[in-house]
Design a protein around this motif. Structure first.
Motif, PDB file in Angstrom:
ATOM      1  N   UNK A 221      50.699  38.998  53.766  1.00  0.00           N
ATOM      2  CA  UNK A 221      50.323  38.461  52.452  1.00  0.00           C
ATOM      3  C   UNK A 221      50.980  39.271  51.334  1.00  0.00           C
ATOM      4  N   UNK A 222      51.242  38.618  50.187  1.00  0.00           N
ATOM      5  CA  UNK A 222      51.878  39.333  49.081  1.00  0.00           C
ATOM      6  C   UNK A 222      51.017  40.487  48.568  1.00  0.00           C
ATOM      7  N   UNK A 223      51.693  41.462  47.945  1.00  0.00           N
ATOM      8  CA  UNK A 223      50.992  42.596  47.316  1.00  0.00           C
ATOM      9  C   UNK A 223      51.569  42.798  45.918  1.00  0.00           C
ATOM     10  N   UNK A 224      50.672  43.129  44.967  1.00  0.00           N
ATOM     11  CA  UNK A 224      51.080  43.364  43.570  1.00  0.00           C
ATOM     12  C   UNK A 224      51.834  42.172  42.979  1.00  0.00           C
ATOM     13  N   UNK A 225      51.375  40.992  43.281  1.00  0.00           N
ATOM     14  CA  UNK A 225      52.028  39.776  42.785  1.00  0.00           C
ATOM     15  C   UNK A 225      51.015  38.932  42.027  1.00  0.00           C
ATOM     16  N   UNK A 226      51.540  37.986  41.263  1.00  0.00           N
ATOM     17  CA  UNK A 226      50.713  36.891  40.773  1.00  0.00           C
ATOM     18  C   UNK A 226      50.616  35.867  41.902  1.00  0.00           C
ATOM     19  N   UNK A 227      49.388  35.489  42.239  1.00  0.00           N
ATOM     20  CA  UNK A 227      49.177  34.606  43.388  1.00  0.00           C
ATOM     21  C   UNK A 227      48.370  33.376  42.973  1.00  0.00           C
ATOM     22  N   UNK A 261      41.619  34.871  52.562  1.00  0.00           N
ATOM     23  CA  UNK A 261      41.372  34.662  51.124  1.00  0.00           C
ATOM     24  C   UNK A 261      41.185  36.016  50.432  1.00  0.00           C
ATOM     25  N   UNK A 262      40.389  36.890  51.043  1.00  0.00           N
ATOM     26  CA  UNK A 262      40.134  38.202  50.449  1.00  0.00           C
ATOM     27  C   UNK A 262      41.401  39.023  50.321  1.00  0.00           C
ATOM     28  N   UNK A 263      42.239  38.983  51.366  1.00  0.00           N
ATOM     29  CA  UNK A 263      43.480  39.763  51.332  1.00  0.00           C
ATOM     30  C   UNK A 263      44.478  39.182  50.331  1.00  0.00           C
ATOM     31  N   UNK A 264      44.414  37.872  50.106  1.00  0.00           N
ATOM     32  CA  UNK A 264      45.299  37.275  49.097  1.00  0.00           C
ATOM     33  C   UNK A 264      44.863  37.655  47.690  1.00  0.00           C
ATOM     34  N   UNK A 265      43.564  37.881  47.516  1.00  0.00           N
ATOM     35  CA  UNK A 265      43.035  38.197  46.179  1.00  0.00           C
ATOM     36  C   UNK A 265      43.161  39.693  45.883  1.00  0.00           C
ATOM     37  N   UNK A 266      42.820  40.536  46.884  1.00  0.00           N
ATOM     38  CA  UNK A 266      42.789  41.986  46.660  1.00  0.00           C
ATOM     39  C   UNK A 266      44.211  42.522  46.476  1.00  0.00           C
ATOM     40  N   UNK A 267      44.399  43.283  45.427  1.00  0.00           N
ATOM     41  CA  UNK A 267      45.720  43.874  45.204  1.00  0.00           C
ATOM     42  C   UNK A 267      46.709  42.938  44.554  1.00  0.00           C
ATOM     43  N   UNK A 268      46.289  41.735  44.218  1.00  0.00           N
ATOM     44  CA  UNK A 268      47.144  40.784  43.510  1.00  0.00           C
ATOM     45  C   UNK A 268      46.433  40.300  42.253  1.00  0.00           C
ATOM     46  N   UNK A 269      47.175  39.595  41.408  1.00  0.00           N
ATOM     47  CA  UNK A 269      46.544  38.939  40.264  1.00  0.00           C
ATOM     48  C   UNK A 269      46.393  37.465  40.613  1.00  0.00           C
ATOM     49  N   UNK A 270      45.157  37.032  40.827  1.00  0.00           N
ATOM     50  CA  UNK A 270      44.917  35.624  41.190  1.00  0.00           C
ATOM     51  C   UNK A 270      44.999  34.781  39.917  1.00  0.00           C
ATOM     52  N   UNK A 271      45.991  33.896  39.865  1.00  0.00           N
ATOM     53  CA  UNK A 271      46.191  33.101  38.641  1.00  0.00           C
ATOM     54  C   UNK A 271      45.622  31.692  38.769  1.00  0.00           C
ATOM     55  N   UNK A 272      45.211  31.309  39.961  1.00  0.00           N
ATOM     56  CA  UNK A 272      44.606  29.987  40.132  1.00  0.00           C
ATOM     57  C   UNK A 272      44.194  29.792  41.569  1.00  0.00           C
ATOM     58  N   UNK A 273      43.235  28.905  41.758  1.00  0.00           N
ATOM     59  CA  UNK A 273      42.708  28.620  43.097  1.00  0.00           C
ATOM     60  C   UNK A 273      42.433  27.126  43.155  1.00  0.00           C
ATOM     61  N   UNK A 274      42.905  26.476  44.223  1.00  0.00           N
ATOM     62  CA  UNK A 274      42.447  25.102  44.429  1.00  0.00           C
ATOM     63  C   UNK A 274      41.881  24.940  45.834  1.00  0.00           C
ATOM     64  N   UNK A 275      40.917  24.026  45.944  1.00  0.00           N
ATOM     65  CA  UNK A 275      40.332  23.637  47.228  1.00  0.00           C
ATOM     66  C   UNK A 275      40.461  22.119  47.320  1.00  0.00           C
ATOM     67  N   UNK A 276      41.138  21.671  48.387  1.00  0.00           N
ATOM     68  CA  UNK A 276      41.457  20.249  48.473  1.00  0.00           C
ATOM     69  C   UNK A 276      41.052  19.662  49.825  1.00  0.00           C
ATOM     70  N   UNK A 277      41.119  18.329  49.880  1.00  0.00           N
ATOM     71  CA  UNK A 277      41.024  17.540  51.123  1.00  0.00           C
ATOM     72  C   UNK A 277      39.632  17.484  51.743  1.00  0.00           C
ATOM     73  N   UNK A 278      38.603  17.843  50.991  1.00  0.00           N
ATOM     74  CA  UNK A 278      37.243  17.574  51.475  1.00  0.00           C
ATOM     75  C   UNK A 278      36.970  16.078  51.273  1.00  0.00           C
ATOM     76  N   UNK A 279      36.599  15.386  52.334  1.00  0.00           N
ATOM     77  CA  UNK A 279      36.266  13.957  52.253  1.00  0.00           C
ATOM     78  C   UNK A 279      34.818  13.784  52.710  1.00  0.00           C
ATOM     79  N   UNK A 280      33.887  13.880  51.770  1.00  0.00           N
ATOM     80  CA  UNK A 280      32.461  13.932  52.141  1.00  0.00           C
ATOM     81  C   UNK A 280      31.988  12.684  52.876  1.00  0.00           C
ATOM     82  N   UNK A 281      32.639  11.569  52.613  1.00  0.00           N
ATOM     83  CA  UNK A 281      32.242  10.312  53.262  1.00  0.00           C
ATOM     84  C   UNK A 281      32.497  10.342  54.765  1.00  0.00           C
ATOM     85  N   UNK A 282      33.360  11.261  55.233  1.00  0.00           N
ATOM     86  CA  UNK A 282      33.671  11.349  56.656  1.00  0.00           C
ATOM     87  C   UNK A 282      32.758  12.330  57.385  1.00  0.00           C
ATOM     88  N   UNK A 283      31.800  12.903  56.670  1.00  0.00           N
ATOM     89  CA  UNK A 283      30.883  13.861  57.290  1.00  0.00           C
ATOM     90  C   UNK A 283      29.465  13.618  56.802  1.00  0.00           C
TER      91      UNK A 283
END
Ligand code: MN
Ligand code: MN
Length: 310
Positions: A221-227, A261-283
């Motif tokens: 995972x990247x380090x000291x980056x904008x992620x 997720x934790x390793x992507x956030x720690x030591x980097x600058x998190x500039x955005x997060x998306x969560x996709x593809x949940x289809x509640x009608x299928x569960x």
């Protein structure tokens, strides 16, 4: 209103955050934006219902003024963080350009108001218009957790479906320098897309490699980056998250995903997060929405903790 105790009480907003319209001026640590768009799905639709379902499910993880006691450290999670729910972007149904323009414009507004913008899809095509809103950032990486590459040039004559968002993004967003995709599996990988991603220098990691060598993958995972972190719920095993358009067996478990997720956030600058593809009608059990809502809460909690430490 946000301190109503029970999960199912009150107006449904992300983590029971107060709603504030993007037409108003405000500032916050974290803002959520819903993208109820699934017109780009190639298989089973339903992600348009995710923002509503995750608002309702996330009532269970609303932190309240005292935050949450952290079993692992004895500390406190999510205390003192300011949260806002900025509502949804209206899709223009079949007019994908118009829908995407609205998403990009709303994402730019969210970035002005929130230190951490959090986007809730929608199918994964939304990551392309969201990443366009980062065209002023000079050098950043995408960490994509996904069973699929989403890097096809076109599929069935379509260039803007949920199989192509990262191909479109690297063509247009010049500051997007590197992508690492973790959790790949299944029989349907497009070899042209795979080679194109390799040629461009992306790091491609299978789910099997995560299972056999998690520490080795964490070190990639990247380090000291904008992620920018893009979490497709289908990276998880379908036993945890069956409510998704294109489930693939042999997925990650929740602990593996959260470690990434934790390793992507720690030591980097998190500039955005998306969560996709949940289809509640299928569960009909609602499990997928609860898992995705907990992931949203825990990702924000990790960001807030590492930010306090920094
Ligand atoms: Mn995807
Ligand atoms: Mn996927």
């Amino acid at each position: 209103m946000r301190h109503l105790e029970l999960p199912f009480t009150g107006p449904a907003t992300f983590l029971k955050a107060p709603y504030r319209a993007l037409t108003e001026p405000w500032r916050t640590d974290v803002a959520f934006l819903g993208l109820p768009y699934d017109f780009a799905v190639g298989f089973r639709p339903g992600a348009r219902f995710a923002p509503g379902a995750l608002r309702r499910a996330s009532g269970r993880f609303a932190p309240g003024p005292a935050g949450f006691f952290d079993l692992e450290t004895g500390g406190v999670l999510l205390r003192g963080v300011s949260l806002v729910d900025a509502g949804d972007v209206d899709p223009a149904q079949l007019e994908y350009r118009t829908s995407f323009e609205r998403m990009t414009a709303a994402a730019r507004e969210l970035r002005r108001r929130a230190t951490l913008p959090v986007f809730v899809g929608g199918d994964h095509s939304v990551s392309y218009p969201l990443l366009r809103a980062y065209d002023d950032v000079e050098d950043f990486c995408v960490v994509q957790l996904d069973a699929h590459l989403d890097y096809s040039d076109d599929r069935n004559g379509t260039r803007y479906a949920n199989s192509s968002p990262f191909r479109r993004a690297v063509e247009e967003v010049l500051g997007l320098k590197h992508i690492i995709v973790i959790g790949l599996r299944g029989l349907r990988t497009n070899p042209e897309a795979y080679r194109a991603a390799e040629v461009r220098g992306h790091t491609l990691v299978t789910a099997r490699r995560v299972r056999t060598s998690l520490d080795e993958v964490l070190a990639l995972l990247p380090k000291d980056k904008k992620v920018y972190l893009s979490f497709d719920i289908d990276v998880l095993d379908p036993s945890l998250a069956p409510g998704t358009g294109s489930p693939e067996v042999e997925g990650l478990d929740y602990g593996e995903a959260l470690a990434l997720v934790g390793a992507a956030i720690q030591g980097n600058e998190l500039i955005g997060l998306d969560v996709t593809e949940v289809a509640p009608n299928l569960d009909p059990s609602g499990l997928t929405s609860l898992v995705a809502a907990r992931l949203l809460a825990e990702a924000v909690a990790l960001w807030w903790r590492y930010r306090e430490v920094a």
